[in-house]
Write a protein that holds these residues in place. Structure first.
Motif, PDB file in Angstrom:
ATOM      1  N   ALA A 238     -52.587   6.386  -0.957  1.00  0.00           N
ATOM      2  CA  ALA A 238     -52.442   5.357   0.078  1.00  0.00           C
ATOM      3  C   ALA A 238     -51.915   6.004   1.358  1.00  0.00           C
ATOM      4  O   ALA A 238     -50.711   6.198   1.534  1.00  0.00           O
ATOM      5  CB  ALA A 238     -51.500   4.247  -0.392  1.00  0.00           C
ATOM      6  N   GLY A 239     -52.820   6.350   2.261  1.00  0.00           N
ATOM      7  CA  GLY A 239     -52.429   7.057   3.470  1.00  0.00           C
ATOM      8  C   GLY A 239     -51.385   6.332   4.282  1.00  0.00           C
ATOM      9  O   GLY A 239     -50.438   6.942   4.791  1.00  0.00           O
ATOM     10  N   ALA A 240     -51.526   5.008   4.423  1.00  0.00           N
ATOM     11  CA  ALA A 240     -50.571   4.246   5.225  1.00  0.00           C
ATOM     12  C   ALA A 240     -49.171   4.278   4.616  1.00  0.00           C
ATOM     13  O   ALA A 240     -48.170   4.241   5.336  1.00  0.00           O
ATOM     14  CB  ALA A 240     -51.051   2.802   5.382  1.00  0.00           C
ATOM     15  N   LEU A 241     -49.082   4.358   3.294  1.00  0.00           N
ATOM     16  CA  LEU A 241     -47.777   4.431   2.646  1.00  0.00           C
ATOM     17  C   LEU A 241     -47.110   5.776   2.920  1.00  0.00           C
ATOM     18  O   LEU A 241     -45.899   5.841   3.173  1.00  0.00           O
ATOM     19  CB  LEU A 241     -47.928   4.201   1.139  1.00  0.00           C
ATOM     20  N   TRP A 242     -47.890   6.859   2.895  1.00  0.00           N
ATOM     21  CA  TRP A 242     -47.357   8.170   3.277  1.00  0.00           C
ATOM     22  C   TRP A 242     -46.809   8.124   4.708  1.00  0.00           C
ATOM     23  O   TRP A 242     -45.725   8.645   4.981  1.00  0.00           O
ATOM     24  CB  TRP A 242     -48.459   9.225   3.199  1.00  0.00           C
ATOM     25  N   SER A 243     -47.577   7.524   5.605  1.00  0.00           N
ATOM     26  CA  SER A 243     -47.158   7.486   7.009  1.00  0.00           C
ATOM     27  C   SER A 243     -45.864   6.701   7.185  1.00  0.00           C
ATOM     28  O   SER A 243     -44.961   7.110   7.933  1.00  0.00           O
ATOM     29  CB  SER A 243     -48.257   6.876   7.880  1.00  0.00           C
ATOM     30  N   MET A 244     -45.765   5.559   6.516  1.00  0.00           N
ATOM     31  CA  MET A 244     -44.547   4.779   6.651  1.00  0.00           C
ATOM     32  C   MET A 244     -43.355   5.530   6.077  1.00  0.00           C
ATOM     33  O   MET A 244     -42.280   5.583   6.692  1.00  0.00           O
ATOM     34  CB  MET A 244     -44.669   3.422   5.972  1.00  0.00           C
ATOM     35  N   ALA A 245     -43.537   6.148   4.897  1.00  0.00           N
ATOM     36  CA  ALA A 245     -42.436   6.886   4.278  1.00  0.00           C
ATOM     37  C   ALA A 245     -41.974   8.022   5.178  1.00  0.00           C
ATOM     38  O   ALA A 245     -40.770   8.254   5.339  1.00  0.00           O
ATOM     39  CB  ALA A 245     -42.877   7.417   2.919  1.00  0.00           C
ATOM     40  N   ALA A 246     -42.925   8.745   5.782  1.00  0.00           N
ATOM     41  CA  ALA A 246     -42.563   9.863   6.655  1.00  0.00           C
ATOM     42  C   ALA A 246     -41.819   9.376   7.889  1.00  0.00           C
ATOM     43  O   ALA A 246     -40.822   9.985   8.317  1.00  0.00           O
ATOM     44  CB  ALA A 246     -43.818  10.624   7.061  1.00  0.00           C
TER      45      ALA A 246
ATOM     46  N   ALA B  64     -55.200   2.715  10.906  1.00  0.00           N
ATOM     47  CA  ALA B  64     -53.875   3.146  11.350  1.00  0.00           C
ATOM     48  C   ALA B  64     -53.043   3.611  10.160  1.00  0.00           C
ATOM     49  O   ALA B  64     -53.002   2.954   9.116  1.00  0.00           O
ATOM     50  CB  ALA B  64     -53.158   1.996  12.072  1.00  0.00           C
ATOM     51  N   GLY B  65     -52.404   4.751  10.310  1.00  0.00           N
ATOM     52  CA  GLY B  65     -51.531   5.283   9.272  1.00  0.00           C
ATOM     53  C   GLY B  65     -52.232   6.108   8.222  1.00  0.00           C
ATOM     54  O   GLY B  65     -51.567   6.777   7.420  1.00  0.00           O
ATOM     55  N   ARG B  66     -53.553   6.131   8.211  1.00  0.00           N
ATOM     56  CA  ARG B  66     -54.261   6.795   7.116  1.00  0.00           C
ATOM     57  C   ARG B  66     -54.620   8.251   7.401  1.00  0.00           C
ATOM     58  O   ARG B  66     -55.095   8.950   6.502  1.00  0.00           O
ATOM     59  CB  ARG B  66     -55.516   5.995   6.754  1.00  0.00           C
ATOM     60  N   ALA B  67     -54.414   8.722   8.635  1.00  0.00           N
ATOM     61  CA  ALA B  67     -54.677  10.120   8.982  1.00  0.00           C
ATOM     62  C   ALA B  67     -53.384  10.911   8.794  1.00  0.00           C
ATOM     63  O   ALA B  67     -52.395  10.671   9.489  1.00  0.00           O
ATOM     64  CB  ALA B  67     -55.175  10.228  10.418  1.00  0.00           C
TER      65      ALA B  67
ATOM     66  N   ASP C  37     -53.729  -2.787  -8.268  1.00  0.00           N
ATOM     67  CA  ASP C  37     -54.608  -2.544  -7.128  1.00  0.00           C
ATOM     68  C   ASP C  37     -54.375  -3.593  -6.042  1.00  0.00           C
ATOM     69  O   ASP C  37     -54.886  -4.702  -6.120  1.00  0.00           O
ATOM     70  CB  ASP C  37     -56.062  -2.578  -7.602  1.00  0.00           C
ATOM     71  N   ILE C  38     -53.583  -3.233  -5.039  1.00  0.00           N
ATOM     72  CA  ILE C  38     -53.350  -4.127  -3.904  1.00  0.00           C
ATOM     73  C   ILE C  38     -53.732  -3.386  -2.629  1.00  0.00           C
ATOM     74  O   ILE C  38     -53.799  -2.154  -2.605  1.00  0.00           O
ATOM     75  CB  ILE C  38     -51.888  -4.621  -3.832  1.00  0.00           C
ATOM     76  N   SER C  39     -53.984  -4.134  -1.558  1.00  0.00           N
ATOM     77  CA  SER C  39     -54.399  -3.511  -0.304  1.00  0.00           C
ATOM     78  C   SER C  39     -53.263  -2.664   0.264  1.00  0.00           C
ATOM     79  O   SER C  39     -52.080  -2.914  -0.008  1.00  0.00           O
ATOM     80  CB  SER C  39     -54.801  -4.582   0.713  1.00  0.00           C
ATOM     81  N   GLN C  40     -53.631  -1.660   1.073  1.00  0.00           N
ATOM     82  CA  GLN C  40     -52.609  -0.814   1.675  1.00  0.00           C
ATOM     83  C   GLN C  40     -51.701  -1.616   2.599  1.00  0.00           C
ATOM     84  O   GLN C  40     -50.494  -1.372   2.659  1.00  0.00           O
ATOM     85  CB  GLN C  40     -53.265   0.348   2.432  1.00  0.00           C
TER      86      GLN C  40
END
Length: 264
Positions: A53-61, A199-202, A15-18
């Motif tokens: 992790a929404g921000a991780l999806w955004s970065m990957a995309a 940011a990144g979570r939508a 469990d680490i922060s996004q």
């Protein structure tokens, strides 16, 4: 450390922060920028480990859709660093308000230290609420540590119930378990329900649906997260400030179909 080993380390980190998750993943992906196929493969694997992790999806995309993946990763990390969502939340809270939080929201918690006039009620979701209550109290905030059994009483008499989204889509958000009950109690009690979508979570609908399915795959009474319908929120707050809840359509990344195929 080899980039693949780095990503395995991140995947085992728990469990680490996004924000930290994105930074560590970006550092590893930078070395794979010359191999698009491997880039997609490792993105899918890390998303399989952290599906909400929404921000991780955004970065990957963004990385997979960019002709310059390394630059796209760096720019996204910089965007997260400058995210003003938590500042907008802290500034926007009414003076001397009673505010309910669940667990330990990794985006907004630290900014609340700037509002010593606000009376915080930290509901002990995840078993983390007590730790956050102690930390905020040590920073001079007025804090009440509320057991999960007190959720209804705390939320129905607050001025604001503040929910932090791990990921958000066109019809709901994924948030800490207990958030749906908190929002529903507040809604029927005419208490404002705010949702912080950093940011990144939508996410585009297909990404959000994958993330929401991973929540639904668990026994709902044992899950750490749950889906909260957008209709319960009176205010959504993002990097640019307050956003319109009616017909909310924000998407923080392009849709990259290769990320939602069957896991490798």
């Amino acid at each position: 450390m080899h980039p693949i080993e780095h990503l395995r380390y991140v995947a085992r980190a728990g469990d680490i922060s996004q924000d930290m998750l994105v930074r560590e993943t970006a550092a590893a992906l930078g070395a794979l920028a010359s191999d698009p196929l491997e880039l997609v493969t490792v993105c899918r694997r890390i998303l399989d480990r952290y599906p909400i992790a929404g921000a991780l999806w955004s970065m990957a995309a963004r990385v997979c859709a960019s002709p310059q993946p390394h630059r796209a990763a760096r720019e996204f990390v910089a965007e997260l660093r400058s995210d003003a969502t938590a500042d907008h939340v802290a500034v926007g809270l009414p003076h001397d308000a009673s505010v309910c939080l669940l667990g330990w929201p990794d985006l907004v918690a630290d900014r609340l230290e700037s509002r010593p006039d606000v009376r915080l009620r930290v509901i002990d979701a995840y078993g983390e609420g007590a730790g956050l209550a102690r930390r905020l109290s040590g920073q001079g905030c007025a804090v009440t540590d509320v057991p999960l059994a007190g959720l209804s009483a705390a939320c129905s008499t607050a001025d604001v119930v503040l929910i932090e989204a791990a990921a958000a889509g066109p019809d709901g958000v994924i948030a800490a378990s207990g958030s749906h009950a908190a929002a529903a109690v507040a809604y029927v009690s005419s208490v404002e329900v705010w949702c912080a979508v950093g940011a990144g979570r939508a996410l585009p609908a297909p990404f959000y649906e994958v993330a929401a399915r991973t929540v639904a795959d668990h026994e709902p009474w044992e899950a750490d997260e749950e889906v909260v319908p957008l209709g319960l929120f009176s205010r959504i707050i993002g990097p640019g400030g307050v956003e319109t809840t009616a017909g909310w359509q924000r998407e923080d990344c392009p849709y990259a179909a290769e990320l939602v195929r069957s896991p490798i």
